[in-house]
Scaffold this active site. Structure first.
Site, short mmCIF file in Angstrom:
data_model
loop_
_atom_site.label_atom_id
_atom_site.label_comp_id
_atom_site.label_asym_id
_atom_site.label_seq_id
_atom_site.Cartn_x
_atom_site.Cartn_y
_atom_site.Cartn_z
N GLY A 25 41.79 37.80 38.57
CA GLY A 25 43.15 38.13 38.96
C GLY A 25 43.29 38.07 40.46
O GLY A 25 42.31 38.19 41.19
N SER A 26 44.50 37.89 40.95
CA SER A 26 44.74 37.96 42.38
C SER A 26 44.85 39.43 42.80
O SER A 26 44.86 40.33 41.97
CB SER A 26 46.01 37.20 42.74
OG SER A 26 45.81 35.82 42.53
N GLY A 27 44.93 39.65 44.11
CA GLY A 27 45.04 41.02 44.60
C GLY A 27 43.72 41.56 45.12
O GLY A 27 43.66 42.70 45.57
N HIS A 28 42.67 40.73 45.03
CA HIS A 28 41.35 41.16 45.52
C HIS A 28 40.97 40.43 46.80
O HIS A 28 39.79 40.40 47.17
CB HIS A 28 40.27 40.90 44.47
CG HIS A 28 40.55 41.51 43.15
ND1 HIS A 28 40.76 42.85 42.98
CD2 HIS A 28 40.67 40.96 41.91
CE1 HIS A 28 40.99 43.11 41.69
NE2 HIS A 28 40.95 41.98 41.03
N LYS B 262 33.50 38.09 36.43
CA LYS B 262 33.39 39.54 36.49
C LYS B 262 33.57 40.09 35.07
O LYS B 262 34.41 39.59 34.31
CB LYS B 262 34.45 40.13 37.43
CG LYS B 262 34.27 39.66 38.88
CD LYS B 262 35.03 40.50 39.90
CE LYS B 262 36.53 40.39 39.81
NZ LYS B 262 37.06 39.01 39.92
N HIS C 156 41.28 47.21 39.60
CA HIS C 156 42.63 46.82 39.18
C HIS C 156 43.49 48.06 39.02
O HIS C 156 44.47 48.06 38.28
CB HIS C 156 42.61 46.07 37.85
CG HIS C 156 41.63 44.96 37.81
ND1 HIS C 156 40.34 45.13 37.37
CD2 HIS C 156 41.73 43.67 38.21
CE1 HIS C 156 39.70 43.97 37.47
NE2 HIS C 156 40.52 43.08 37.97
#
Ligand SMILES: Nc1ncnc2c1ncn2[C@@H]1O[C@H](COP(=O)(O)OP(=O)(O)O)[C@@H](O)[C@H]1O
Ligand SMILES: Nc1ncnc2c1ncn2[C@@H]1O[C@H](COP(=O)(O)OP(=O)(O)O)[C@@H](O)[C@H]1O
Ligand SMILES: [Mg+2]
Ligand SMILES: [Mg+2]
Ligand SMILES: [Mg+2]
Ligand SMILES: [Mg+2]
Lengths: 331, 205, 331, 205
Positions: A53-56, A104, A218
């Protein structure tokens, strides 16, 4: 929700464009896909694909480059990318030497990358997978889906990437990635939650004097919540949980990663890192290398995670090997 | 019924419940289930609008499955995607769905979800809505009920299944990280499954 | 106040210890002083000393190393260091070739560094000073104390550091630093304030839908406050203010620094950077290099600044020269 | 009076006003003036405690000046530090301070602040308290007042000066960044100067 964005539905697209436009010396966008690839591809090496996912950010696009990843796939914020995106990334970087997927450990990531691997294998591409699971906040047993993959994943990128860059076979690159996974553990805490742009409200709420221990990257709720205490006590608590794994002993040599979750001042990360150095020293554990900064973030979450990796001669050498990526340069 | 209309109703129901599903997922997951599913069905709508008028049920479901796989991501994307693909395969060349075919399709979907996700009943997932639903259709068939009556029972069973998810610990999916603390919360995926079944029933009833 | 610290009164000390312990390959602590110095000193070059209040990490200690600074002096949080500390730093790094002080333009910094320079000169050390003043939020006139020094200061460290590393004289190193200062401008905005640990409460307060334009990096109130708008509009507003300086024209080549203030997700910085690239391209301005990340922070402030530096052949070459420091590595 | 006692009272008054001074600085500066000055005087206390009993006024003031310079930082550190050093030089070998010496010391301090900070009256700084204070002492001397009476007038003049800082735009120091918006706020440095003068007067009165 306070964010410097234009439109929650378009934020990943704009972020990827901004990333590639900012680092044209390192990155290329795979036309039509949420995939960034290494600019100066090397044609005679095993390639590494990761993502999630994005946001990391900077994970994972920031680690694309020499000595680390060949491609990173970006899903929606905190949502595993879809198989077709991963499949395109694999096709874009494969040069016949085989592709290692660094995944992951989340149900979604594992399933989507699995499907992509099946699609690529159907095309005759050699694909291997490793699944990172360094987060000791989560129980590992046959009755659960196992520990999550968090910041320790970056050490897999670094070391497996160096192994691939050195010309190792797919089997050997996979083996060293597995070795990193077996020898790395992480534990995190948060002072504040984060807000997925499309959700518009925080993932959890914390009182002014509370912190969340063992939350996920998350915004998954943690193992428990307690009153905020000192940096030293927080650090000790995180380390105790890591030491409970019985991997790190007196005489060992380790790498340390003090990871900010996005909104943590470097000042605080250095206070934590100072305490980690002291505790490890007291335990007779030698530190070969410390990384301090934002490597695997959770949007604007305040907090940190501590990761340890036990080194042997091979891991130590590969960790020290050169890397040249937007988010990690080492020579 | 046209398959396209039914899918649109199911998708619209999901989009309407977007915030609710996201809230459920914030409590025990990562707060994106509604966002994921709404994004998926928006994308699916574009794809089924592009279908030829003579597309059969199987073709429509295949389009839905492929569409969800390539737009949802997360855990629910591959699971629902695979489910629709398997349901598509189970109704190949059929122009109407009777109760027996409905059960075959649902069972194929469940099998697909299990192949991918390795979960069984009682792990606090979408299966806790879908498996009881399938069982209810089976019981209905045995009792000589028609497809609409069977679907009604399936919806009720799925709703009961959602309630049941509140009482159990999650051992699959992201909610499993919470262990005991997942108790008291209903599973987002079981909820979205029930929403789709209910929309289908409302359409055919 | 939510912070991962032990004691507000000891936070700078612990931060410096943590920093040096984390990066022993780069840094040494000057015993008894809040000064970090370069580990592998080069004895035949002009040396650079910078510093200022703490709370701007990685500035300035993170930029100590090959090709940048030789020492950084850390004051209390957001408070200029005292002259004796700066004086000790000068003495610790001077090797006879002379010392350049890189000072951010604040009354306190200028006075304290001036006093230190006087003390060092009394010892016979050759000392030169440059004062950075890139922040266009603040009017520059003979009736004010002039613009403030903010993130653009890092570009001075980089370029003057490279010049010194190349063996240039004190006069030449100072001249190139002045050239960077003359050609760099910055402008910032914040979504949230920050809290000085010893003060315990935020420097200002913002409503949920407000942002502060042109605030200082020490939490000084900005030029004005307005409703939060899109990333594109924010970026355009910051750039317009920079362009009003009439330095950057079509055909020019620039370096861009998109600086996070401490709590800004990299995702947002990349969205801003993407827009900057577009606007500059439309203006016919070429971008030689973009930096995106946390370089000059304000504790846990959310927001960003944009800096532009107009390049000529000399500046471009020095910007591209190697640097090896904890916070910036380039080869 | 012993100089050490007087300094301790002045320092304690500053430490008591730490939060107030910091609040004033948050409004138009960077919110550290109280913290800086309190840190400075804590350090000064240790240094003057270490002084020999026979230290004269000039020696005590020199110790204060050096102590503030090496512990306060920011703008106020060099300014107050220089002020105390210059005051120390202005009372060399004196064992008691009369009104004329007091004015000489204050003028030397003001000159020191101006040498360092290049400010004049009316720029919204500590000078807007100190210069009127010195002028008041001068007027008092002309009127034949003693040092205590003169100090009383000085405190009043400084207080008026602080009020005056509310009405003007800052053109020196960090508050100058605010331009017009600095109006309405009193200057932290003028306030701390007045606090110290007041403590001195309370001690000698
Ligand atoms: N292994 C599994 N088998 C069946 N369903 C699962 C499994 N893992 C997760 N789920 C379902 O997926 C739902 C979560 O979907 P979503 O939030 O979209 O994905 P993610 O967990 O990746 O964020 C859960 O509520 C659960 O019903
Ligand atoms: N040039 C100057 N001349 C005289 N006083 C000044 C000058 N600059 C600042 N000051 C005083 O210093 C005070 C601020 O001190 P402080 O907050 O401790 O330092 P900083 O502004 O560096 O944070 C101001 O309120 C003002 O009275
Ligand atoms: Mg998700
Ligand atoms: Mg979810
Ligand atoms: Mg200050
Ligand atoms: Mg101040």
């Amino acid at each position: 929700m306070k964010k410097i964005i234009n439109n929650p539905d378009n934020v990943v697209e704009e972020m990827l464009n901004g990333m590639v436009a900012s680092h044209p010396e390192y990155l290329e966008r795979l036309e039509g896909f949420d995939v960034v690839t290494r600019k100066n591809k090397k044609s005679d090496k095993v390639t590494l694909v990761s993502g999630g996912g994005s946001g990391h950010e900077p994970a994972h696009g920031g680690f694309v480059g020499k000595g680390m990843l060949d491609a990173a796939v970006a899903g929606a914020v905190f949502t595993s990318p879809t198989p077709d995106q991963v499949y395109e990334a694999i096709k874009a970087v494969d040069n016949g030497k085989g592709v290692l997927l660094v995944i992951k450990n989340y149900s979604g990531d594992v399933m989507n990358f699995d499907m992509a691997a099946e699609m690529a294998e159907a095309d005759g591409i050699k694909v291997e997978k490793v699944v990172t699971n360094d987060d000791v906040a989560v129980e590992n047993s046959t009755w659960t889906i196992g520990r999550r993959g968090i910041a320790g994943t970056i050490l897999v990128h670094k070391i497996a990437g160096a192994k691939a860059e050195a010309g190792a076979s797919l089997e050997d690159v996979k083996a060293v990635a597995e070795k990193v996974i077996a020898n790395s553990r992480s534990m995190g805490m948060a002072l504040s939650p984060c807000t997925v742009p499309a959700a518009g409200k925080p993932s959890f709420t914390l009182a002014d004097d509370e912190m969340e221990i063992g939350m996920g990257i998350h915004g998954e709720p943690g193992t428990h919540r307690e009153s905020i205490t000192t940096a030293d006590e927080i650090t000790q608590q995180l380390l105790d949980k890591i030491f409970a794994e019985d991997i790190y002993h007196s005489g060992d040599e380790v790498a340390v990663l003090i990871n900010g979750l996005g909104a943590t001042p470097l000042m605080e990360l250095y206070v934590v890192s100072g305490k980690v150095q002291t505790v490890l020293q007291e335990k007779g554990i030698k530190i070969a290398k410390t990384y301090v900064g934002n490597y695997m973030t959770s949007l604007e979450m305040a907090g940190c995670s501590i990761s340890l990796l036990k080194l042997d001669a091979e891991l130590k050498e590969l960790l020290a090997a050169p890397a040249d990526t937007p988010a990690l340069v080492q020579f | 019924m046209t398959a396209i209309e039914a899918i649109k109703l199911a998708g619209q129901a999901i989009i309407e419940e977007k915030d609710f599903l996201t809230d459920l997922d914030q409590a025990i997951g990562d707060g994106d289930h509604g966002i994921n599913m709404a994004r998926g069905f928006s994308s699916v709508f574009t794809k089924i609008d592009a279908l030829k008028d003579d597309a059969d049920i199987s073709m429509v479901l295949k389009t839905v499955g492929m569409g969800l796989i390539s737009s949802v991501g997360g855990a629910s994307g591959p699971l629902y995607g695979t489910a629709f693909l398997r349901a598509s395969a189970a109704c190949k060349d059929k122009n109407a769905i009777d109760a027996v075919t409905a059960k075959e399709m649902l069972d194929a979907a469940i099998k697909g979800i299990q192949d991918r996700g390795k979960a069984v009943k009682g792990e606090k997932t979408m299966l806790d809505a879908l498996i009881p639903a399938s069982e209810a259709i089976g019981t209905g068939i045995d009792a000589g009920k028609n497809v609409v009556e069977c679907l009604k029972d399936a919806v009720e069973a799925a709703q009961t299944g959602v309630e049941y998810t509140k009482t159990i610990i999650a051992t699959k999916g992201r909610a499993s990280y919470l262990a005991e603390r997942s108790i008291g919360h209903q599973d987002p995926g079981a909820t979205s499954s029930t929403t789709m079944l209910k929309a289908l029933y409302e359409y055919v009833k």
